[in-house]
Design a protein around this motif. Structure first.
Motif, PDB file in Angstrom:
ATOM      1  N   UNK A   1       0.821  -1.222   0.000  1.00  0.00           N
ATOM      2  CA  UNK A   1       0.000   0.000   0.000  1.00  0.00           C
ATOM      3  C   UNK A   1       0.852   1.268   0.000  1.00  0.00           C
ATOM      4  N   UNK A   2       1.958   1.257   0.722  1.00  0.00           N
ATOM      5  CA  UNK A   2       2.759   2.482   0.854  1.00  0.00           C
ATOM      6  C   UNK A   2       3.942   2.508  -0.109  1.00  0.00           C
ATOM      7  N   UNK A   3       4.228   1.394  -0.779  1.00  0.00           N
ATOM      8  CA  UNK A   3       5.330   1.361  -1.738  1.00  0.00           C
ATOM      9  C   UNK A   3       6.662   1.069  -1.061  1.00  0.00           C
ATOM     10  N   UNK A   4       7.688   0.856  -1.916  1.00  0.00           N
ATOM     11  CA  UNK A   4       9.018   0.478  -1.431  1.00  0.00           C
ATOM     12  C   UNK A   4       9.599   1.526  -0.489  1.00  0.00           C
ATOM     13  N   UNK A   5       9.605   2.796  -0.953  1.00  0.00           N
ATOM     14  CA  UNK A   5      10.201   3.861  -0.131  1.00  0.00           C
ATOM     15  C   UNK A   5       9.391   4.092   1.142  1.00  0.00           C
ATOM     16  N   UNK A   6       8.085   4.017   1.008  1.00  0.00           N
ATOM     17  CA  UNK A   6       7.236   4.225   2.173  1.00  0.00           C
ATOM     18  C   UNK A   6       7.490   3.184   3.247  1.00  0.00           C
ATOM     19  N   UNK A   7       7.707   1.932   2.821  1.00  0.00           N
ATOM     20  CA  UNK A   7       7.942   0.881   3.801  1.00  0.00           C
ATOM     21  C   UNK A   7       9.353   0.961   4.376  1.00  0.00           C
ATOM     22  N   UNK A   8      10.315   1.403   3.552  1.00  0.00           N
ATOM     23  CA  UNK A   8      11.668   1.628   4.075  1.00  0.00           C
ATOM     24  C   UNK A   8      11.628   2.712   5.155  1.00  0.00           C
ATOM     25  N   UNK A   9      10.818   3.754   4.928  1.00  0.00           N
ATOM     26  CA  UNK A   9      10.654   4.807   5.933  1.00  0.00           C
ATOM     27  C   UNK A   9      10.070   4.212   7.220  1.00  0.00           C
ATOM     28  N   UNK A  10       9.039   3.393   7.069  1.00  0.00           N
ATOM     29  CA  UNK A  10       8.402   2.788   8.240  1.00  0.00           C
ATOM     30  C   UNK A  10       9.420   2.010   9.086  1.00  0.00           C
ATOM     31  N   UNK A  11      10.329   1.301   8.419  1.00  0.00           N
ATOM     32  CA  UNK A  11      11.321   0.498   9.140  1.00  0.00           C
ATOM     33  C   UNK A  11      12.367   1.360   9.855  1.00  0.00           C
ATOM     34  N   UNK A  12      12.459   2.616   9.455  1.00  0.00           N
ATOM     35  CA  UNK A  12      13.422   3.526  10.093  1.00  0.00           C
ATOM     36  C   UNK A  12      12.805   4.331  11.247  1.00  0.00           C
ATOM     37  N   UNK A  13      11.527   4.098  11.489  1.00  0.00           N
ATOM     38  CA  UNK A  13      10.844   4.855  12.549  1.00  0.00           C
ATOM     39  C   UNK A  13      11.110   4.246  13.923  1.00  0.00           C
ATOM     40  N   UNK A  14      11.082   5.109  14.946  1.00  0.00           N
ATOM     41  CA  UNK A  14      11.298   4.683  16.331  1.00  0.00           C
ATOM     42  C   UNK A  14      10.160   5.184  17.212  1.00  0.00           C
ATOM     43  N   UNK A  15      10.060   4.596  18.400  1.00  0.00           N
ATOM     44  CA  UNK A  15       9.114   5.106  19.391  1.00  0.00           C
ATOM     45  C   UNK A  15       9.422   6.575  19.658  1.00  0.00           C
ATOM     46  N   UNK A  16       8.379   7.380  19.681  1.00  0.00           N
ATOM     47  CA  UNK A  16       8.554   8.801  19.946  1.00  0.00           C
ATOM     48  C   UNK A  16       8.599   9.663  18.706  1.00  0.00           C
ATOM     49  N   UNK A  17       8.818   9.075  17.520  1.00  0.00           N
ATOM     50  CA  UNK A  17       8.843   9.859  16.288  1.00  0.00           C
ATOM     51  C   UNK A  17       7.453  10.432  15.991  1.00  0.00           C
ATOM     52  N   UNK A  18       7.445  11.588  15.337  1.00  0.00           N
ATOM     53  CA  UNK A  18       6.197  12.178  14.861  1.00  0.00           C
ATOM     54  C   UNK A  18       6.057  11.905  13.361  1.00  0.00           C
ATOM     55  N   UNK A  19       4.886  11.414  12.970  1.00  0.00           N
ATOM     56  CA  UNK A  19       4.618  11.173  11.548  1.00  0.00           C
ATOM     57  C   UNK A  19       3.207  11.634  11.214  1.00  0.00           C
TER      58      UNK A  19
END
Length: 524
Positions: free
Chosen positions: A93-111
């Motif tokens: 649904x979010x695409x390759x780059x979107x999912x790569x971004x998701x994997x780089x997220x941490x607790x506390x991040x704002x999205x």
């Protein structure tokens, strides 16, 4: 390198990777269509079928408070304004780059995320994400356990983390806001106008307290941070503003404690053409309405420790007990101290001395100063004999002139004044009186306070010639009151230290990490 420093550096590296994906690392804004609160309010009752026909598209932002990855999909919880909402992120649904971004997220991040609402197999309302927008990185790890910290000062020092991690802390401050809003509404509805008076004053007046001192360079003069706005508000009454109030910050250079913070908030008000009874009625109405605004009724819970066990008491802000100070001493006189006092015992210094001696022989010690006015010793006796018993909202009135330099004396008893205080939960939260408007009497009171200063009382009131001049232009009869906002908030939210109701209480300087390490080594 400390663990937090390692995590900081790892997350900085993630920021670079996020930027490489074409995402700005710190955007200026995010255009959303819904808040988390709106989504929960509008769609929590909708079934899975309701959410599908037609699909409900949303754009919402928040802080990640939980995140998990399962192969090519993952779930997270966004928190915004104290509310949490689940999101579902799927690579397709979010695409390759979107999912790569998701994997780089941490607790506390704002999205920010955009997508449509649906219900998971467990029935949880969730956003099916179609686009992720990175907003900001939390470079320091959110604590796993925060509420139970043994170093409770860390919670006060890092209130920004406290608010993120503890919904109940956030709720206290939302209630504080509701309380103050209610107090303003009530005062405005009674015809009072809100004003602002100086916070830096050439004379520290309006209360008996030790001030903070500062210096104005251009005028080359010392100034005091105000200990109370009283004398300026009464100048306005002289000027024809018949009903005035101020919700103000005061500063008193005193000790720290569960009821005391050097910087605190009060509502102070003055009403012309009434006396202490009139302003007393205004005050009870203000507090009763505030209790309703905070808790939905006139009743609040107050936890006390009795015989080593916590007991929840119910305070009723719609019912007010009333006693004079002398009646309170008599009413709460301990049996171990012998027969209850008679009113005549308070009429002379010798009678008061005997009462103190009787009390001290059977109970905790009351400081007695033979050189002090009898009224000052009576006030000390009241604090020792009665205050600990004042659990329900109680008005204590008629205070000694010796401890009331700004209040009007009783016509039939000049040693006593038309002054009152409100107590609840065993602490004082409000002080009011018939205002002294005789300039010559006021001068005598100030002179008596100056003698107390000469005797070593650093908190005694100073002489204020301009205030006496203002009274000389004629001040109408008036009643005045101060209400402790912080203490009232403590009582209405069952908070047992003033630090729990002040967002940023004053704390000792933070120790450098090297000192903490040295202290730990010594203990080992």
């Amino acid at each position: 390198m400390a663990l937090d420093e390692k995590i900081y550096e790892l997350r900085r590296e993630k920021l670079k990777q996020i930027e490489a994906l074409g995402q700005p690392t710190y955007r200026t804004k995010y255009e959303f269509t819904h808040t988390v609160h709106q989504i929960l309010a509008d769609y929590s009752a909708k079934s899975a079928e309701d959410l599908e026909k037609p699909r409900i598209n949303v754009r919402v932002a928040g802080r990640i408070m939980a995140i998990r990855l399962m192969g090519k999909a993952g779930f997270a919880h966004l928190q915004q304004d104290g509310k949490k909402l689940q999101i579902y992120v799927k690579k397709d649904a979010v695409g390759e780059k979107g999912f790569e971004l998701y994997k780089l997220l941490d607790l506390g991040d704002h999205i920010g995320v955009s997508g449509y609402l649906f219900r998971t197999r467990t029935g949880e309302l969730t956003v099916h994400v179609e686009e992720i927008t990175f907003l900001s990185k939390d470079l320091l790890p959110l604590p796993e356990k925060w509420h139970g910290l043994t170093d409770v000062e860390l919670r006060y020092r890092q209130r920004y983390v406290d608010l993120v991690m503890n919904p109940e802390v956030r709720e206290v401050f939302l209630k504080r806001t509701k309380m103050i809003q209610s107090m303003r509404r009530t005062m405005d509805s009674l015809g009072f106008i809100e004003v602002e008076t100086p916070m830096m004053q050439p004379i520290a007046g309006g209360a008996v307290a030790r001030p903070f001192i500062t210096h104005h360079n251009t005028l080359d003069m010392n100034l005091y941070l105000r200990i109370a706005p009283e004398l300026y508000l009464k100048r306005l009454v002289v000027g024809g503003l018949d009903r005035v109030y101020e919700i103000n910050r005061n500063f008193r250079n005193e000790g720290l404690g569960w009821r005391w913070n050097p910087e605190f908030t009060m509502l102070e008000a003055y009403q012309a053409y009434t006396d202490y009874q009139g302003i007393m009625n205004v005050t009870t109405e203000v507090i009763t309405e505030a209790a309703k605004a905070v808790n939905g009724s006139t009743k609040s819970k107050w936890t006390v420790v009795e015989d080593g066990k916590e007991t929840v008491r119910e305070l009723d802000w719609g019912t007010w007990q009333r006693m004079t100070m002398r009646e309170a001493i008599i009413h709460y006189w301990p049996e171990s101290a012998g027969a209850k006092p008679q009113m005549s015992d308070f009429a002379s210094a010798e009678g008061v001395k005997q009462l103190v001696e009787r009390f001290n022989a059977a109970h905790s010690h009351v400081a007695y100063d033979p050189a002090a006015p009898a009224g000052k010793n009576i006030a000390a006796l009241f604090e020792a004999a009665a205050e600990e018993h004042l659990m329900q909202p109680t008005i204590i009135y008629e205070f000694p002139t010796a401890v009331s330099p700004l209040s009007k004396q009783k016509p039939d008893e000049p040693d006593w004044t038309e002054r009152w205080e409100i107590f609840a939960g065993q602490m004082e939260i409000s002080n009011g009186f018939s205002e002294l408007n005789d300039p010559e009497d006021q001068r005598r009171r100030f002179e008596a306070q100056l003698k107390e200063r000469e005797r070593g009382d650093e908190e005694a009131h100073q002489m204020d010639e301009d205030y006496i001049r203002a009274l000389s232009y004629g001040m109408p009869p008036a009643g005045g009151v101060g209400i402790g906002i912080d203490r009232l908030c403590m009582l209405l939210t069952d908070s047992h230290t003033i630090r729990d109701v002040i967002l940023f209480p004053l704390l000792r300087p933070e120790k450098p990490a090297t000192e903490d390490a040295a202290d730990t080594e010594k203990k080992q």
